[in-house]
Design a protein around this motif. Structure first.
Motif, PDB file in Angstrom:
ATOM      1  N   ALA A   9     -36.578  13.419  54.110  1.00 56.03           N
ATOM      2  CA  ALA A   9     -36.748  14.869  53.986  1.00 56.03           C
ATOM      3  C   ALA A   9     -37.604  15.248  52.792  1.00 56.03           C
ATOM      4  CB  ALA A   9     -35.384  15.541  53.881  1.00 56.03           C
ATOM      5  N   LEU A  13     -40.943  17.658  52.946  1.00 51.51           N
ATOM      6  CA  LEU A  13     -41.117  18.877  52.184  1.00 51.51           C
ATOM      7  C   LEU A  13     -42.467  18.892  51.496  1.00 51.51           C
ATOM      8  CD1 LEU A  13     -40.104  21.484  50.802  1.00 51.51           C
ATOM      9  CD2 LEU A  13     -39.175  20.036  48.989  1.00 51.51           C
ATOM     10  N   ALA A  16     -45.202  19.585  53.987  1.00 44.19           N
ATOM     11  CA  ALA A  16     -45.127  20.880  54.653  1.00 44.19           C
ATOM     12  C   ALA A  16     -45.701  22.004  53.822  1.00 44.19           C
ATOM     13  CB  ALA A  16     -43.676  21.205  54.999  1.00 44.19           C
ATOM     14  N   SER A  17     -46.004  21.766  52.546  1.00 50.33           N
ATOM     15  CA  SER A  17     -46.488  22.842  51.688  1.00 50.33           C
ATOM     16  C   SER A  17     -47.694  22.386  50.881  1.00 50.33           C
ATOM     17  CB  SER A  17     -45.371  23.293  50.745  1.00 50.33           C
ATOM     18  OG  SER A  17     -44.831  22.188  50.049  1.00 50.33           O
ATOM     19  N   ASN A 211     -39.201  17.946  40.697  1.00 48.69           N
ATOM     20  CA  ASN A 211     -38.537  17.859  41.991  1.00 48.69           C
ATOM     21  C   ASN A 211     -37.196  17.150  41.842  1.00 48.69           C
ATOM     22  OD1 ASN A 211     -38.011  16.020  44.583  1.00 48.69           O
ATOM     23  ND2 ASN A 211     -39.027  17.885  45.246  1.00 48.69           N
ATOM     24  N   ASP A 227     -33.169  19.488  48.734  1.00 50.59           N
ATOM     25  CA  ASP A 227     -34.323  19.219  47.883  1.00 50.59           C
ATOM     26  C   ASP A 227     -34.838  20.522  47.293  1.00 50.59           C
ATOM     27  OD1 ASP A 227     -36.472  16.961  47.276  1.00 50.59           O
ATOM     28  OD2 ASP A 227     -37.546  18.834  47.657  1.00 50.59           O
ATOM     29  N   THR A 246     -39.732  25.923  45.754  1.00 48.63           N
ATOM     30  CA  THR A 246     -39.543  25.562  47.160  1.00 48.63           C
ATOM     31  C   THR A 246     -38.212  24.847  47.297  1.00 48.63           C
ATOM     32  OG1 THR A 246     -40.670  23.425  46.937  1.00 48.63           O
ATOM     33  CG2 THR A 246     -42.021  25.311  47.584  1.00 48.63           C
ATOM     34  N   TYR A 247     -37.605  24.947  48.464  1.00 49.32           N
ATOM     35  CA  TYR A 247     -36.338  24.274  48.712  1.00 49.32           C
ATOM     36  C   TYR A 247     -36.255  23.873  50.173  1.00 49.32           C
ATOM     37  CZ  TYR A 247     -34.946  28.833  50.562  1.00 49.32           C
ATOM     38  OH  TYR A 247     -34.901  29.989  51.275  1.00 49.32           O
ATOM     39  N   SER A 248     -35.427  22.878  50.447  1.00 51.20           N
ATOM     40  CA  SER A 248     -35.275  22.392  51.808  1.00 51.20           C
ATOM     41  C   SER A 248     -33.883  21.790  51.977  1.00 51.20           C
ATOM     42  CB  SER A 248     -36.342  21.332  52.126  1.00 51.20           C
ATOM     43  OG  SER A 248     -36.123  20.761  53.396  1.00 51.20           O
ATOM     44  N   GLY A 250     -31.521  19.786  55.185  1.00 48.83           N
ATOM     45  CA  GLY A 250     -31.666  19.263  56.531  1.00 48.83           C
ATOM     46  C   GLY A 250     -30.770  18.075  56.801  1.00 48.83           C
TER      47      GLY A 250
END
Length: 255
Positions: A9, A13, A16-17, A211, A227, A246-248, A250
């Motif tokens: 994951a 992340l 994805a950005s 991070n 994350d 940013t955050y994630s 999953g």
């Protein structure tokens, strides 16, 4: 060949950005360095909806690696392609390619060459490409269990925020990073990393990212992930903010 249906994951992340975070945490995307020969990892995701609006999203993430039999030489390729469309019109598209050559000098020190290309043509025609070299040190101390890197790179960035307007920047930058992992319990792990990239000709022009990610394994196949990242840039390109969160969260599936 080895295939994984879902990439970790933290790596997803980062990919994805791409345009928002100029720094990509390659250390978290590396593949297994302990086994010789070829290995690969890939994720293909397709989603969409039909009803009041027709929308489609396609994402391809993956990597290919070759390790020499003695594990002293490694070559790595990472890539991603994302595309989103609504009512047949593409409104978001980005791509990323990273290649890296690593030569292990001894048990703790490696020398690396790398090159990278990113672009998002539908977001003000954003582009970034770089090439550089660094030393990578394996660290296993009381509070640090991971890798430290130090090097230099040449970077070109460009954005076109309006008609007949182009903002570009070409810099030599130092590149320092620290990546460490901590075993919280038998089923939980914490990963923390820090990157800082000061401009060689003006060290007050700094770009950095922090991070932190936690993975908790529920069963042998399933794990939960959380994350969070904070990035900062003292001299961003036109129209970009100085900092970003940013955050994630999953579910990770491996087999």
């Amino acid at each position: 060949m080895k295939y994984a249906l879902i990439w970790p994951a933290i790596g997803l992340l980062s990919l994805a950005s791409l345009p928002a975070q100029a720094i990509i945490n390659i250390e978290e995307m590396r593949m297994d360095e302990t086994k010789p020969g070829w290995a690969s990892s890939s994720t293909l995701t397709f989603s969409g909806k039909r009803g009041n609006i027709r929308e489609d999203k396609l994402a391809l993430n993956g990597g290919v690696q070759w390790n020499r039999d003695d594990l002293q030489v490694r070559n790595l390729l990472l890539f991603t392609l994302n595309r989103s469309s609504a009512e047949g019109t593409t409104f978001s598209r980005d791509s990323f390619v990273h290649v890296r050559h690593t030569r292990q000098l001894d048990e703790t020190i490696a020398w690396e060459l790398f090159a990278q290309h990113q672009d998002e043509p539908l977001n003000d025609d954003y582009r970034r490409q770089l090439a550089g070299t660094n030393a990578r040190f394996r660290v296993d101390q009381r509070f640090i269990h991971g890798y430290f890197g130090a090097g230099v790179m040449y970077e070109e960035r460009r954005v076109v925020p309006g008609a007949n307007v182009e903002v570009s920047r070409e810099d030599w930058r130092f590149n320092f990073y620290l990546n460490s992992r901590y075993q919280l319990s038998d089923n939980a792990e914490l990963a923390a990393s820090f990157y800082v990239q000061p401009k060689a000709s003006d060290v007050s022009d700094i770009r950095s990212i922090v991070n932190v990610g936690i993975t908790s394994r529920v069963t042998r196949l399933f794990s939960l992930t959380l994350d969070m990242s904070y990035s900062n840039e003292s001299e961003p390109l036109f129209g970009q903010s100085h900092d970003e969160w940013t955050y994630s969260m999953g579910v990770n599936l491996r087999f």
